[in-house]
Scaffold this motif. Structure first.
Motif, PDB file in Angstrom:
ATOM      1  N   GLY A  14      40.791  50.665  41.982  1.00  0.00           N
ATOM      2  CA  GLY A  14      41.978  50.196  42.678  1.00  0.00           C
ATOM      3  C   GLY A  14      43.271  50.666  42.039  1.00  0.00           C
ATOM      4  N   SER A  15      43.170  51.430  40.957  1.00  0.00           N
ATOM      5  CA  SER A  15      44.363  51.999  40.319  1.00  0.00           C
ATOM      6  C   SER A  15      44.709  53.324  40.985  1.00  0.00           C
ATOM      7  CB  SER A  15      44.098  52.231  38.823  1.00  0.00           C
ATOM      8  OG  SER A  15      43.084  53.218  38.653  1.00  0.00           O
ATOM      9  N   ILE A 120      34.266  45.238  35.708  1.00  0.00           N
ATOM     10  CA  ILE A 120      33.975  45.603  37.097  1.00  0.00           C
ATOM     11  C   ILE A 120      34.103  44.387  37.997  1.00  0.00           C
ATOM     12  CG2 ILE A 120      32.197  46.432  38.685  1.00  0.00           C
ATOM     13  CD1 ILE A 120      31.061  48.062  36.298  1.00  0.00           C
ATOM     14  N   MET A 121      33.565  43.259  37.570  1.00  0.00           N
ATOM     15  CA  MET A 121      33.629  42.041  38.383  1.00  0.00           C
ATOM     16  C   MET A 121      35.075  41.639  38.655  1.00  0.00           C
ATOM     17  SD  MET A 121      30.502  39.746  36.820  1.00  0.00           S
ATOM     18  CE  MET A 121      30.624  38.434  38.049  1.00  0.00           C
ATOM     19  N   GLN A 122      35.888  41.620  37.621  1.00  0.00           N
ATOM     20  CA  GLN A 122      37.270  41.185  37.817  1.00  0.00           C
ATOM     21  C   GLN A 122      38.059  42.180  38.662  1.00  0.00           C
ATOM     22  OE1 GLN A 122      39.342  39.767  34.356  1.00  0.00           O
ATOM     23  NE2 GLN A 122      38.120  37.890  34.363  1.00  0.00           N
ATOM     24  N   GLU A 125      37.103  41.497  42.231  1.00  0.00           N
ATOM     25  CA  GLU A 125      37.630  40.200  42.672  1.00  0.00           C
ATOM     26  C   GLU A 125      39.139  40.213  42.885  1.00  0.00           C
ATOM     27  OE1 GLU A 125      34.314  37.369  40.430  1.00  0.00           O
ATOM     28  OE2 GLU A 125      36.155  37.959  39.406  1.00  0.00           O
ATOM     29  N   THR A 126      39.850  41.045  42.153  1.00  0.00           N
ATOM     30  CA  THR A 126      41.307  41.006  42.227  1.00  0.00           C
ATOM     31  C   THR A 126      41.935  42.206  42.929  1.00  0.00           C
ATOM     32  OG1 THR A 126      41.444  41.978  40.008  1.00  0.00           O
ATOM     33  CG2 THR A 126      41.480  39.580  40.148  1.00  0.00           C
ATOM     34  N   ASN A 127      41.316  43.370  42.867  1.00  0.00           N
ATOM     35  CA  ASN A 127      41.926  44.582  43.419  1.00  0.00           C
ATOM     36  C   ASN A 127      41.422  44.958  44.803  1.00  0.00           C
ATOM     37  OD1 ASN A 127      43.140  44.670  40.940  1.00  0.00           O
ATOM     38  ND2 ASN A 127      42.041  46.453  40.180  1.00  0.00           N
ATOM     39  N   PRO A 137      33.957  34.503  50.136  1.00  0.00           N
ATOM     40  CA  PRO A 137      34.518  33.446  49.290  1.00  0.00           C
ATOM     41  C   PRO A 137      35.520  34.012  48.294  1.00  0.00           C
ATOM     42  CG  PRO A 137      32.323  34.045  48.524  1.00  0.00           C
ATOM     43  CD  PRO A 137      32.545  34.812  49.796  1.00  0.00           C
ATOM     44  N   ASP A 138      36.498  33.195  47.931  1.00  0.00           N
ATOM     45  CA  ASP A 138      37.428  33.564  46.864  1.00  0.00           C
ATOM     46  C   ASP A 138      36.770  33.156  45.558  1.00  0.00           C
ATOM     47  OD1 ASP A 138      39.464  34.073  45.131  1.00  0.00           O
ATOM     48  OD2 ASP A 138      40.963  32.812  46.127  1.00  0.00           O
ATOM     49  N   LEU A 139      36.160  34.104  44.893  1.00  0.00           N
ATOM     50  CA  LEU A 139      35.344  33.812  43.715  1.00  0.00           C
ATOM     51  C   LEU A 139      36.172  33.627  42.445  1.00  0.00           C
ATOM     52  CD1 LEU A 139      32.572  36.429  44.480  1.00  0.00           C
ATOM     53  CD2 LEU A 139      32.336  33.948  44.655  1.00  0.00           C
ATOM     54  N   TYR A 140      37.425  34.013  42.493  1.00  0.00           N
ATOM     55  CA  TYR A 140      38.278  33.922  41.303  1.00  0.00           C
ATOM     56  C   TYR A 140      39.662  33.416  41.722  1.00  0.00           C
ATOM     57  CZ  TYR A 140      39.844  35.467  36.614  1.00  0.00           C
ATOM     58  OH  TYR A 140      40.320  35.521  35.317  1.00  0.00           O
ATOM     59  N   PRO A 141      39.712  32.204  42.290  1.00  0.00           N
ATOM     60  CA  PRO A 141      40.985  31.675  42.810  1.00  0.00           C
ATOM     61  C   PRO A 141      41.998  31.470  41.689  1.00  0.00           C
ATOM     62  CG  PRO A 141      39.291  29.968  42.779  1.00  0.00           C
ATOM     63  CD  PRO A 141      38.598  31.253  42.466  1.00  0.00           C
TER      64      PRO A 141
END
Length: 289
Positions: A14-15, A120-122, A125-127, A137-141
């Motif tokens: 995502g960069s 990778i997970m983060q 979840e964010t990018n 689902p929003d796994l990292y609200p």
């Protein structure tokens, strides 16, 4: 498969260097490996199958490392390599370490973007929020991130890595120390889930994925192979209910192959299983009940 230090590729999905494009990236993982299964679960939960393809390696490690022997011709059909190490060498010809999984590979260059499951997970979840399926689902609200990070650190140290500390203990004292840390934490999680559907109420989060991958391997591998044998998962009413509920979700069930887990843990354990016998039990059909 244990989490030991290896050279780290730390590209950011995502960069600017690695923009999000459909079909550009490929996840390489194995059904035996809890570190890579959690990325595979996340990919499905978020509906990123069209963005990130996947390739699976055999759960039994060869002398040359992870092999694409599940594919026709024993080669990954997209990357055209036979071993994961070949991807590492394409990325860095002087790569000195082991070839670990998971890895995210840029299909356009056939080089590794990142090989650290936590990162990778983060990143996913964010990018990737503009690319996930509408009902994901929003796994990292944002409102829970501090609490999720704190719990994840405990799960990593005392459960995910904790069970490997039991297996790797060199003395009786160390074995007993790690044994009690592991089961004391499971007791606390059992109590936490007495009045909670998931670890953070009714909302599934990143933490649930991390706990699940260890629970799925508990009775079929850790209990016997790792001597983590005070209780079975089925002896914890709340943890067992919780694990089975997660298993009913396609993202969890479709990435959980109990036969591959049994086979991998048995046949990769050369020191403890010199005759290479794969256990028939336990009966995993109870996960569907």
């Amino acid at each position: 498969m244990t989490k030991t230090a290896v050279p780290h590729f730390s590209g950011i999905l995502g960069s600017d260097a690695f923009p999000i494009e459909a079909g550009r990236y490929r996840l390489i993982w194995s059904e035996i490996c809890p570190w890579s299964q959690r990325v595979a679960i996340l990919r499905r939960l978020l509906g990123l199958e069209d963005i990130i393809s996947e390739g699976k390696v055999n759960p039994v490690i060869t002398e040359k490392g992870w092999q694409f022997s599940l594919d026709e011709g024993h080669r990954d059909p997209i990357l055209d390599v036979d071993y994961v190490m070949a991807i590492y060498k394409q990325t860095d010809p002087n790569y000195p370490g082991r070839a670990t999984i998971p890895v995210i590979v840029d299909v356009t260059t056939k080089k590794i973007v990142n090989n650290e499951s936590q990162e990778i997970m983060q990143q996913l979840e964010t990018n990737f929020m503009d690319f996930v399926k509408t009902d994901a689902p929003d796994l990292y609200p944002e409102n829970l991130r501090t609490e999720i990070d704190a719990l994840n650190a405990i799960l990593l140290a005392e459960i995910n890595q904790g069970v490997y500390k039991i297996k790797g203990a060199k003395t009786q004292a160390d074995y007993e120390k790690y044994f009690h840390i592991f089961f004391n934490r499971l007791d606390q999680l059992e109590a936490r889930l007495a009045d909670s559907r998931f670890l953070f109420g009714d909302q599934i989060t990143d933490s649930d994925i991390r706990l699940y991958v260890s629970l799925a391997r508990f009775d079929v591998a850790y209990y016997t192979t790792f001597r983590a044998n005070r209780n079975r998962l089925t002896d914890f009413p709340n943890l067992w209910r919780y694990a089975k509920e997660l298993y009913q979700m396609p993202a969890f069930q479709e990435t959980t192959n109990f036969d591959a887990i049994k086979k991998g843990f048995a046949l990769n354990n050369l020191e403890g299983n010199p005759n290479q016998i794969v256990p028939l039990g336990p009966d995993t059909s109870i996960w569907d009940q």
